[in-house]
Design a protein around this motif. Structure first.
Motif, PDB file in Angstrom:
ATOM      1  N   VAL A   1      82.707  58.316 121.782  1.00 35.80           N
ATOM      2  CA  VAL A   1      82.510  59.764 121.924  1.00 35.80           C
ATOM      3  C   VAL A   1      83.646  60.519 121.231  1.00 35.80           C
ATOM      4  CG1 VAL A   1      82.468  61.690 123.571  1.00 35.80           C
ATOM      5  CG2 VAL A   1      81.098  59.644 124.004  1.00 35.80           C
ATOM      6  N   ALA A   2      84.881  60.042 121.399  1.00 41.49           N
ATOM      7  CA  ALA A   2      86.020  60.701 120.748  1.00 41.49           C
ATOM      8  C   ALA A   2      85.880  60.636 119.228  1.00 41.49           C
ATOM      9  CB  ALA A   2      87.327  60.049 121.192  1.00 41.49           C
ATOM     10  N   GLY A   3      85.577  59.449 118.712  1.00 42.01           N
ATOM     11  CA  GLY A   3      85.438  59.294 117.263  1.00 42.01           C
ATOM     12  C   GLY A   3      84.293  60.108 116.694  1.00 42.01           C
TER      13      GLY A   3
ATOM     14  N   TRP B   1      76.348  63.655 113.183  1.00 47.78           N
ATOM     15  CA  TRP B   1      75.594  64.178 114.332  1.00 47.78           C
ATOM     16  C   TRP B   1      74.690  63.106 114.938  1.00 47.78           C
ATOM     17  CZ3 TRP B   1      76.069  67.867 117.671  1.00 47.78           C
ATOM     18  CH2 TRP B   1      76.813  69.002 117.354  1.00 47.78           C
ATOM     19  N   SER B   2      74.101  62.264 114.095  1.00 46.93           N
ATOM     20  CA  SER B   2      73.207  61.244 114.656  1.00 46.93           C
ATOM     21  C   SER B   2      73.982  60.256 115.509  1.00 46.93           C
ATOM     22  CB  SER B   2      72.405  60.542 113.564  1.00 46.93           C
ATOM     23  OG  SER B   2      73.206  59.748 112.740  1.00 46.93           O
ATOM     24  N   TYR B   3      75.202  59.928 115.122  1.00 49.28           N
ATOM     25  CA  TYR B   3      76.030  59.046 115.958  1.00 49.28           C
ATOM     26  C   TYR B   3      76.374  59.722 117.289  1.00 49.28           C
ATOM     27  CZ  TYR B   3      76.788  55.076 112.889  1.00 49.28           C
ATOM     28  OH  TYR B   3      76.611  53.932 112.145  1.00 49.28           O
ATOM     29  N   LEU B   4      76.781  60.983 117.225  1.00 54.25           N
ATOM     30  CA  LEU B   4      77.142  61.684 118.461  1.00 54.25           C
ATOM     31  C   LEU B   4      75.926  61.856 119.374  1.00 54.25           C
ATOM     32  CD1 LEU B   4      79.355  63.073 120.102  1.00 54.25           C
ATOM     33  CD2 LEU B   4      78.844  65.186 118.856  1.00 54.25           C
TER      34      LEU B   4
ATOM     35  N   VAL C   1      74.898  58.537 121.211  1.00 53.01           N
ATOM     36  CA  VAL C   1      75.663  58.145 122.399  1.00 53.01           C
ATOM     37  C   VAL C   1      75.273  59.024 123.589  1.00 53.01           C
ATOM     38  CG1 VAL C   1      77.801  59.516 122.142  1.00 53.01           C
ATOM     39  CG2 VAL C   1      77.924  57.228 123.086  1.00 53.01           C
ATOM     40  N   GLY C   2      74.968  60.290 123.332  1.00 55.60           N
ATOM     41  CA  GLY C   2      74.502  61.165 124.414  1.00 55.60           C
ATOM     42  C   GLY C   2      73.142  60.752 124.947  1.00 55.60           C
TER      43      GLY C   2
ATOM     44  N   THR D   1      66.366  55.010 120.889  1.00 57.31           N
ATOM     45  CA  THR D   1      67.324  56.080 121.184  1.00 57.31           C
ATOM     46  C   THR D   1      68.031  56.549 119.915  1.00 57.31           C
ATOM     47  OG1 THR D   1      67.679  55.281 123.431  1.00 57.31           O
ATOM     48  CG2 THR D   1      69.422  56.630 122.498  1.00 57.31           C
ATOM     49  N   SER D   2      68.516  55.613 119.105  1.00 57.62           N
ATOM     50  CA  SER D   2      69.246  56.039 117.905  1.00 57.62           C
ATOM     51  C   SER D   2      68.324  56.582 116.822  1.00 57.62           C
ATOM     52  CB  SER D   2      70.116  54.904 117.359  1.00 57.62           C
ATOM     53  OG  SER D   2      69.326  53.829 116.944  1.00 57.62           O
ATOM     54  N   VAL D   3      67.108  56.069 116.739  1.00 58.72           N
ATOM     55  CA  VAL D   3      66.155  56.624 115.774  1.00 58.72           C
ATOM     56  C   VAL D   3      65.816  58.070 116.168  1.00 58.72           C
ATOM     57  CG1 VAL D   3      63.804  56.423 114.864  1.00 58.72           C
ATOM     58  CG2 VAL D   3      65.252  54.381 115.066  1.00 58.72           C
TER      59      VAL D   3
END
Length: 193
Positions: free
Chosen positions: A80-82, A104-107, A110-111, A177-179
């Motif tokens: 989350v920090a990264g 944004w897709s990485y952040l 994780v959400g 989720t990531s897609v």
């Protein structure tokens, strides 16, 4: 079989795939990543920060005696920090659109992964989430000619099942989720940037 499964699992950890995604896109079209500064920042925020959980765990009192569970929880915080730093850095440096979409897709992933794991009885695989997102981005960026990279998801699935780290449904939920996060990032960036 277990040795091969462990090797595949190590090679498909999210930080390694983040490096692969960013490096491949940078190698093919440096301008789409914005040059060496953006490239280095994406490696730092999407790969190095999340991976810090592993060397830091033995030194942090709240995590050091909690084994794999403590490591996973710390990885959540470092990720989350990264990812937050990546989104912020992209905004502050007027990064190219692709950099915004990836960060944004990485952040968002994780959400969404947190929501799925808190609100459903399925414990979605973070590993599957970290594999499917970069693969989705590669297919989006390079088109159908990148579709063979989906073998990486198949290998990760096999290794997770072989090592009994996750069930099939947990892997599918993690990947989905990531897609989903990737397409939400596309929608968000198209409205904002």
């Amino acid at each position: 079989m277990n040795v091969a499964a462990r090797i595949i699992r190590m090679l498909t950890i999210p930080p390694v795939l983040a490096i692969g995604l960013v490096s491949l896109v940078f190698w093919v079209d440096q301008a789409s990543v914005g040059g060496f500064l953006q490239y280095g920042a994406m490696i730092l925020f999407l790969a190095v920060f999340p991976a810090l959980a592993y060397p830091l765990q033995p030194f942090l009192p709240g995590f050091k005696n909690r084994g794999r569970e403590g490591q996973r929880e710390l990885a959540f915080f470092t990720s989350v920090a990264g990812y937050s730093c990546g989104v912020t850095f992209a905004a502050l440096t007027a990064a190219p659109i692709l950099v915004h979409i990836i960060c944004w897709s990485y952040l968002l992933s994780v959400g969404l992964l947190t929501l799925v794991n808190k609100l459903t009885p399925i414990k979605a695989s973070g590993h599957a989430c970290g594999v499917a997102g970069p693969l989705c981005a590669l297919i989006f960026y390079f088109g159908l000619k990148a579709l063979p990279v989906a073998i990486v998801f198949a290998l990760m699935t096999w290794s997770s099942l072989q090592l009994k780290r996750h069930g099939f449904l947990e892997i599918i939920f993690g990947g989905t989720t990531s897609v989903t996060a990737f397409f939400l990032a596309l929608l968000l960036i198209s409205k904002v940037v």
